[in-house]
Design a protein around this motif. Structure first.
Motif, short mmCIF file in Angstrom:
data_model
loop_
_atom_site.label_atom_id
_atom_site.label_comp_id
_atom_site.label_asym_id
_atom_site.label_seq_id
_atom_site.Cartn_x
_atom_site.Cartn_y
_atom_site.Cartn_z
N ARG A 97 6.02 -35.27 -38.81
CA ARG A 97 6.35 -33.84 -38.65
C ARG A 97 5.45 -32.97 -39.52
NH1 ARG A 97 11.58 -32.23 -41.65
NH2 ARG A 97 10.04 -32.40 -43.31
N LEU A 98 5.19 -33.40 -40.74
CA LEU A 98 4.38 -32.60 -41.65
C LEU A 98 2.95 -32.45 -41.13
CD1 LEU A 98 5.59 -34.15 -45.04
CD2 LEU A 98 6.41 -32.07 -43.91
N VAL A 99 2.41 -33.54 -40.59
CA VAL A 99 1.05 -33.50 -40.04
C VAL A 99 1.00 -32.59 -38.82
CG1 VAL A 99 -0.78 -34.88 -38.97
CG2 VAL A 99 0.51 -35.80 -40.90
N ILE A 100 2.01 -32.68 -37.97
CA ILE A 100 2.02 -31.86 -36.76
C ILE A 100 2.19 -30.39 -37.10
CG2 ILE A 100 3.37 -31.35 -34.68
CD1 ILE A 100 3.71 -34.36 -34.34
N GLU A 101 2.99 -30.08 -38.12
CA GLU A 101 3.13 -28.68 -38.54
C GLU A 101 1.77 -28.15 -39.02
OE1 GLU A 101 5.67 -26.72 -38.24
OE2 GLU A 101 7.08 -28.22 -37.53
#
Length: 245
Positions: free
Chosen positions: A190-194
């Protein structure tokens, strides 16, 4: 028995959610769940919250930025329907966020109404071994006359169950520790996609929701894992095709 178009779409969504390779991307699966729910049910959007390895409720993904914001607000306030459904593992029927019912989550209700969400509902996300989170439904004023009824909430639960079953479809994933490991991968992804959404939004001068849709379309068209593509973009390698997708 005649089959309606809506029944066929539900069946196709179910097939999409369970038809995964053994090395599926956990976060992509959860996002596909929210996308199917938002398309099939009379809701403004949907989100997923999960329990991390320390049994804390964490926001995982959402169908759009408004729902993502409200999922995050609940985590920050430690108050709201998503947290309640995740912690109890119980379904939450459609609940108004206006009038006396709003006293159940007063601070969250104020934040939700501010962005046009006036009711919520939730169903548990259950793997074969354990409840791992919740699927949360957000409704606006425009949805008030067509809020999900009993059969539609059963569809939401069936889609959530189909999704959660993927976390235990391999023998070694049937214990809680393995499921937790997969959820940790989802939260890390999720952090990478954000980050990738932000990079695309800025570079392409498009809203964040549009940036994410382009990201998903590009990954699917090339049968590439969403997290892998997002990692490349977050590091500055943006495919030229994304500017015109």
């Amino acid at each position: 028995m005649d089959i309606t178009e809506s029944q066929a779409r539900v069946a196709e969504a179910m097939r999409d959610l369970v038809h995964r390779t053994t090395d599926f991307d956990p976060l992509e699966l959860l996002h596909d769940l929210t996308a199917h729910v938002a398309a099939l049910l009379p809701v403004a959007g949907a989100g997923v919250t999960v329990l991390d390895e320390l049994e804390r409720v964490e926001y995982a993904t959402a169908s759009d930025e408004r729902c993502r914001h409200l999922e995050q607000v609940q985590i920050e306030l430690d108050e709201g329907p998503c947290l309640e459904a995740t912690r109890t593992g119980l379904a939450l029927p459609v609940s108004s966020l206006t009038g006396p019912p709003a006293l159940r989550w007063p601070r969250f209700a104020r934040n939700a109404r501010r962005v046009g969400i006036t009711a919520v509902a939730a169903v548990p996300l259950r793997s074969p071994a354990v409840t791992i989170g919740a699927l949360n439904l957000m409704l606006s004023d425009q949805d008030s006359d067509t809020a999900p009824d009993g059969p539609q909430m059963r569809i939401a639960q069936a889609l959530a169950d189909a999704t959660a079953s993927c976390f235990g479809h391999r023998q070694e994933a049937r214990d809680q520790a393995s499921v937790t490991e997969q959820l940790t991968i989802a939260l890390d992804s999720r952090l990478v996609i954000e980050q990738a959404k932000g990079v695309l939004s800025e570079r392409l001068k498009v809203p964040v929701d549009e940036a994410f849709q382009r990201l998903r379309r590009h990954a699917r068209a090339r049968q590439q894992k969403l997290t892998a593509l997002a990692t490349e973009i977050a590091q500055g390698a943006i495919p030229t095709e994304l500017a015109h997708s």
